[in-house]
Design an enzyme around this catalytic site. Structure first.
Site, mmCIF file in Angstrom:
data_model
loop_
_atom_site.group_PDB
_atom_site.id
_atom_site.type_symbol
_atom_site.label_atom_id
_atom_site.label_comp_id
_atom_site.label_asym_id
_atom_site.label_seq_id
_atom_site.Cartn_x
_atom_site.Cartn_y
_atom_site.Cartn_z
ATOM 1 N N GLY A 13 0.835 -1.329 0.196
ATOM 2 C CA GLY A 13 -0.230 0.038 -0.055
ATOM 3 C C GLY A 13 1.199 0.658 -0.148
ATOM 4 N N ALA A 15 2.177 3.165 2.709
ATOM 5 C CA ALA A 15 3.646 2.894 3.399
ATOM 6 C C ALA A 15 4.144 1.878 2.328
ATOM 7 C CB ALA A 15 2.948 2.586 4.477
ATOM 8 N N ALA A 45 -9.209 4.092 -1.620
ATOM 9 C CA ALA A 45 -9.390 5.619 -0.656
ATOM 10 C C ALA A 45 -9.965 6.407 -1.537
ATOM 11 C CB ALA A 45 -7.941 6.223 -0.008
ATOM 12 N N GLN A 46 -11.235 7.142 -1.549
ATOM 13 C CA GLN A 46 -11.400 7.859 -2.137
ATOM 14 C C GLN A 46 -11.062 9.590 -2.028
ATOM 15 O OE1 GLN A 46 -15.330 6.594 -1.411
ATOM 16 N NE2 GLN A 46 -15.390 5.352 -2.654
ATOM 17 N N GLY A 47 -11.809 9.922 -0.924
ATOM 18 C CA GLY A 47 -11.442 11.562 -0.742
ATOM 19 C C GLY A 47 -9.967 12.040 -1.029
ATOM 20 N N GLU A 115 -13.903 17.964 4.517
ATOM 21 C CA GLU A 115 -14.530 16.648 5.315
ATOM 22 C C GLU A 115 -14.877 17.042 6.781
ATOM 23 O OE1 GLU A 115 -11.895 13.235 3.943
ATOM 24 O OE2 GLU A 115 -12.737 12.913 2.187
ATOM 25 N N ASP A 223 -2.654 -8.824 10.013
ATOM 26 C CA ASP A 223 -1.655 -9.373 10.322
ATOM 27 C C ASP A 223 -0.899 -9.411 11.435
ATOM 28 O OD1 ASP A 223 -3.434 -11.415 8.773
ATOM 29 O OD2 ASP A 223 -2.320 -11.630 6.638
ATOM 30 N N HIS A 244 -16.749 3.993 9.618
ATOM 31 C CA HIS A 244 -17.320 5.029 8.920
ATOM 32 C C HIS A 244 -18.510 4.758 8.950
ATOM 33 C CE1 HIS A 244 -17.773 7.359 5.413
ATOM 34 N NE2 HIS A 244 -16.011 7.797 4.876
ATOM 35 N N ARG A 290 -16.729 11.843 12.582
ATOM 36 C CA ARG A 290 -17.092 10.498 11.987
ATOM 37 C C ARG A 290 -17.732 9.581 13.296
ATOM 38 N NH1 ARG A 290 -12.649 8.445 7.726
ATOM 39 N NH2 ARG A 290 -13.347 9.168 6.302
ATOM 40 N N GLU A 375 -1.475 2.019 8.056
ATOM 41 C CA GLU A 375 -2.311 1.804 9.414
ATOM 42 C C GLU A 375 -1.896 0.734 10.273
ATOM 43 O OE1 GLU A 375 -6.424 1.827 6.979
ATOM 44 O OE2 GLU A 375 -6.933 0.638 9.574
ATOM 45 N N ARG A 386 -9.220 9.417 14.748
ATOM 46 C CA ARG A 386 -8.084 10.170 13.467
ATOM 47 C C ARG A 386 -9.741 10.964 12.257
ATOM 48 N NH1 ARG A 386 -8.710 7.882 7.365
ATOM 49 N NH2 ARG A 386 -10.903 7.654 7.632
ATOM 50 N N LEU A 392 -3.273 8.895 4.923
ATOM 51 C CA LEU A 392 -2.956 8.566 3.912
ATOM 52 C C LEU A 392 -1.776 9.390 4.657
ATOM 53 C CD1 LEU A 392 -5.386 8.614 0.660
ATOM 54 C CD2 LEU A 392 -3.859 6.681 1.142
HETATM 55 C C1 LIG Z 1 -12.742 2.768 1.332
HETATM 56 C C2 LIG Z 1 -11.686 3.046 1.720
HETATM 57 C C3 LIG Z 1 -11.681 5.078 1.869
HETATM 58 C C4 LIG Z 1 -10.981 5.277 2.354
HETATM 59 N N1 LIG Z 1 -10.408 6.843 2.101
HETATM 60 C C5 LIG Z 1 -9.308 7.512 2.214
HETATM 61 C C6 LIG Z 1 -9.243 8.959 2.445
HETATM 62 O O1 LIG Z 1 -9.833 9.610 1.590
HETATM 63 N N2 LIG Z 1 -8.047 9.193 3.206
HETATM 64 C C7 LIG Z 1 -7.289 8.855 3.401
HETATM 65 O O2 LIG Z 1 -6.516 9.236 4.001
HETATM 66 N N3 LIG Z 1 -7.719 7.491 3.948
HETATM 67 C C8 LIG Z 1 -8.520 7.030 3.606
HETATM 68 N N4 LIG Z 1 -8.854 5.344 3.711
HETATM 69 C C9 LIG Z 1 -7.636 5.146 4.406
HETATM 70 C C10 LIG Z 1 -6.773 4.866 3.948
HETATM 71 O O3 LIG Z 1 -6.791 4.135 2.729
HETATM 72 C C11 LIG Z 1 -5.684 3.148 4.876
HETATM 73 O O4 LIG Z 1 -5.788 3.868 6.228
HETATM 74 C C12 LIG Z 1 -4.476 3.423 3.970
HETATM 75 O O5 LIG Z 1 -4.606 3.210 2.527
HETATM 76 C C13 LIG Z 1 -3.379 2.410 4.545
HETATM 77 O O6 LIG Z 1 -1.956 1.784 3.645
HETATM 78 P P1 LIG Z 1 -1.173 0.962 4.769
HETATM 79 O O7 LIG Z 1 0.102 1.484 3.771
HETATM 80 O O8 LIG Z 1 -1.019 1.009 5.508
HETATM 81 O O9 LIG Z 1 -2.304 -0.359 3.939
HETATM 82 P P2 LIG Z 1 -3.068 -1.198 2.945
HETATM 83 O O10 LIG Z 1 -3.513 0.097 1.615
HETATM 84 O O11 LIG Z 1 -4.069 -1.227 3.433
HETATM 85 O O12 LIG Z 1 -1.832 -1.878 2.465
HETATM 86 C C14 LIG Z 1 -1.669 -3.761 3.595
HETATM 87 C C15 LIG Z 1 -0.883 -4.223 2.431
HETATM 88 O O13 LIG Z 1 0.010 -4.768 3.206
HETATM 89 C C16 LIG Z 1 -0.548 -6.827 2.651
HETATM 90 N N5 LIG Z 1 -0.930 -7.794 4.003
HETATM 91 C C17 LIG Z 1 -1.333 -7.949 4.867
HETATM 92 N N6 LIG Z 1 -0.417 -8.873 5.766
HETATM 93 C C18 LIG Z 1 0.119 -9.133 5.290
HETATM 94 C C19 LIG Z 1 1.072 -9.923 5.208
HETATM 95 N N7 LIG Z 1 0.777 -11.166 6.383
HETATM 96 N N8 LIG Z 1 1.941 -10.901 4.565
HETATM 97 C C20 LIG Z 1 2.310 -10.009 3.399
HETATM 98 N N9 LIG Z 1 1.373 -8.628 3.215
HETATM 99 C C21 LIG Z 1 0.380 -8.347 3.868
HETATM 100 C C22 LIG Z 1 -1.458 -6.330 2.149
HETATM 101 O O14 LIG Z 1 -1.909 -7.408 0.768
HETATM 102 C C23 LIG Z 1 -1.917 -5.148 1.221
HETATM 103 O O15 LIG Z 1 -0.916 -5.000 0.277
HETATM 104 C C24 LIG Z 1 -10.168 4.826 3.027
HETATM 105 C C25 LIG Z 1 -9.958 3.379 3.743
HETATM 106 C C26 LIG Z 1 -10.663 2.357 2.812
HETATM 107 C C27 LIG Z 1 -10.571 1.721 2.947
#
Ligand SMILES: Cc1cc2nc3c(=O)[nH]c(=O)nc-3n(C[C@H](O)[C@H](O)[C@H](O)COP(=O)(O)OP(=O)(O)OC[C@H]3O[C@@H](n4cnc5c(N)ncnc54)[C@H](O)[C@@H]3O)c2cc1C
Length: 555
Positions: A13, A15, A45-47, A115, A223, A244, A290, A375, A386, A392
């Protein structure tokens, strides 16, 4: 098979990818991701991303809005750092090619949305598909980088931890845990591999799948939290689960979110009879935080017995709606709902986990050379709630800080040999001979369903002491069942996720039981007031010395 990289990133993702792209300048990076590389919360993520970029905005205002949302638990130093770093990180993404919507002039280069909880327009966005735009650009950049190797369908099982004793002469002063890599299941070929690395970055996202209704994709099974806890890292604030308020309510819509930006553009929540109700709950009405909106909807649904409420933006110009929300418009239209004319049926759903693996300002956890970003981390930015679109932003800022820290340590890390590692925890998992008690797979699907339902009903938007105690008992029984029966089932990703889900559910309940007050996202009817003298602090959980976990596959 054994792999060696300088850095092991778990998750693709925002991060994981942001970190990898920055850190690749100082070493080789493996990104392991458990499904397709694009399958992340980021992609949905939409917003958009909150940042101070408007002429009428200031760092101080963004800081104040974040602190207000966090309800007394944000760490001020972290909020300052994240907010001040925001504009640079957003510009980096724009320079990388993310097609953010443009503003009207050079002075205002980005179109900025509003927002809930924000006192200024400060959400940078790419229509209503910001996450997808960001994810695609980051993945393309990572694939083009020769120092980055992406392993799809690779699921991390557990970390490789070295227990190191620090000695002075013959006296042992201290034991330290150092992370040396991870055991990883290649789920397509059903093989377990060893990945050795100088440092491991957990970027595994959230845990929405712990709840029956969630906006999160299936990969969000918590995980990273379970892996870190088993390894002995400190976790905090898991009781703060953000629901949400507005997920699309339709039998054919799975996890589809109706962005907060719809309310930001004037959308109003109404009941089945068309009556607006938010004015009865908060002076900010539909733009309240929220948690306030989610609780209001929960109360309205419980009062009326209705399955959902409605979000109505049909009073805005149809062309504006189609242009501003093309994704939501098309999705709803495909299900027979024309949002330019009809109100949208919505329900609350588990959306974001504010707590996670405790880190410092560089993303370092309590285990040496183990970092957590995004996250799955609890950095202190969000506190008890939050602020919309701060996640993001947080992921980008901490990826940047962690990459600086790793890069500056790389030379000294390289001087030690990864192979010369003393006995580790856990022992490498062995593949089961896999005669395959396929009939027992029902234990996985059944328990998976029970956990999610239990968490929804007993550990949801509104909690009580009794429901939390019941939930704790149920989870203990389910965990026992998993321990007794699961070792006979061949290793597979569903089994691993079920174990992790049960553990994360247990930890959320443990944190929720500890906090005897209501604050931010944690609302307990038996303790409805905020209790600053006793509870203006984080809820920390760490593995007991006596706690044992069986390795998913050790037979
Ligand atoms: C529908 C939706 C809308 C959102 N809108 C917004 C927004 O507008 N603005 C905002 O700031 N935030 C928003 N959020 C929250 C934001 O999208 C997330 O908090 C953020 O994208 C998390 O990023 P990340 O890189 O931490 O994790 P993620 O993007 O979730 O990536 C996690 C990764 O870890 C991998 N993974 C997990 N467990 C394992 C494992 N055991 N082994 C190997 N790989 C693993 C997954 O496959 C994935 O690739 C939204 C979330 C959702 C669901």
């Amino acid at each position: 098979m054994e792999y060696q990289f300088d850095l092991l990133v778990v998750g693709s993702g925002i991060a994981g990818l942001t970190f990898a792209l920055k850190a690749a300048a100082s070493g080789t990076v493996a990104i392991v991701t458990k499904k397709d590389k694009l399958e992340t919360s980021t992609n949905y993520a939409q917003g958009g991303i909150a940042s101070v970029l408007g002429p009428d905005d200031s760092f101080q205002l963004h800081i104040e809005d974040t602190l207000n949302a966090g309800d007394g638990l944000c760490h001020q130093d972290v909020v300052d750092m994240v907010v001040h770093n925001g504009p640079d990180r957003v510009r980096e993404l724009a320079n990388l090619g993310v097609p953010f919507d443009h503003g009207s002039s050079q002075m205002a280069p980005f179109d900025l949305g509003r927002e809930g909880g924000h006192t200024r327009n400060r959400i940078v966005h790419a229509h209503d598909m910001t996450g997808q735009a960001v994810e695609q650009v980051l993945v393309a950049a990572a694939e083009a980088n020769p120092n980055i190797h992406i392993f799809e369908n690779h699921l991390v099982l557990d970390l490789i931890i070295q227990h190191r004793s620090l000695k002075a002469g013959t006296v042992t002063l201290q034991h330290e845990d150092v992370c040396r890599g991870a055991y990883v299941l290649d789920s397509q070929h059903e093989e377990v591999h060893t990945f050795l690395a100088q440092a491991v970055l957990l970027c595994t996202g959230g845990a929405g799948k712990v709840y029956l209704y969630t906006s999160n994709p299936d990969v969000a099974a918590g995980d990273g939290l379970a892996i870190a806890y088993r390894a002995g890292a400190r976790l905090a604030n898991l009781e703060f689960v953000q629901f949400h308020p507005t997920c699309l309510y339709h039998p054919q819509a799975k996890n589809f979110l109706i962005s907060e930006a719809v309310r930001g553009e004037g959308g109003r929540l109404i009941d089945r009879r068309g009556r607006a109700f938010m004015e009865h709950y908060h002076p900010l009405k539909d733009l309240a935080f929220r948690d306030v909106v989610a609780r209001a909807i929960d109360t309205e649904m419980k009062k009326s017995g209705d399955d959902c409420v409605f979000l109505d933006i049909s009073h805005r110009d149809a062309e504006f709606i189609q242009q501003r929300f093309p994704n939501i418009y098309q999705k709803c239209l495909s299900l027979g709902i024309d949002i330019t004319r009809d109100p949208i049926p919505v329900v609350p759903a588990a959306h974001y986990l504010c707590g996670g693996i405790l880190t410092d300002l560089q993303g370092r956890t309590s285990i040496e050379n183990l970092y957590a970003i995004g996250e799955c981390a609890c950095t202190g930015l969000h506190g008890a709630n939050r602020l919309a679109s701060n996640s993001l932003l947080e992921a980008m800022v901490f990826a940047h800080e962690a990459s600086l820290h790793c890069s500056s340590n790389m030379e000294s890390w390289r001087r030690r040999s990864l192979r010369e590692i003393p006995p580790c925890f856990p022992t490498p998992p062995k593949q089961s001979s896999g005669s395959g008690l396929q009939s027992e797979m029902v234990l996985i699907t059944h328990n998976w369903d029970i956990i999610r339902r239990l968490m929804w009903n007993y550990v949801g938007i509104v909690r009580t002491d009794k429901r939390l105690a019941l939930a704790q008992n149920h989870i203990a029984q389910i965990s026992l069942e998993i321990r007794e029966h699961m070792p006979n089932i061949p290793l597979n990703s569903d089994l691993v996720e079920l174990q992790n889900l049960a553990l994360v559910a247990e930890l959320i309940i443990r944190c929720a039981i500890q906090r005897k007050e209501s604050r931010g996202l944690h609302y307990n009817l038996d303790h409805p007031q905020k209790d600053d003298p006793n509870w203006q602090r984080d809820t920390v959980v760490v593995k007991h010395q006596t706690e044992e976990f069986f390795c998913a596959s050790s037979k």
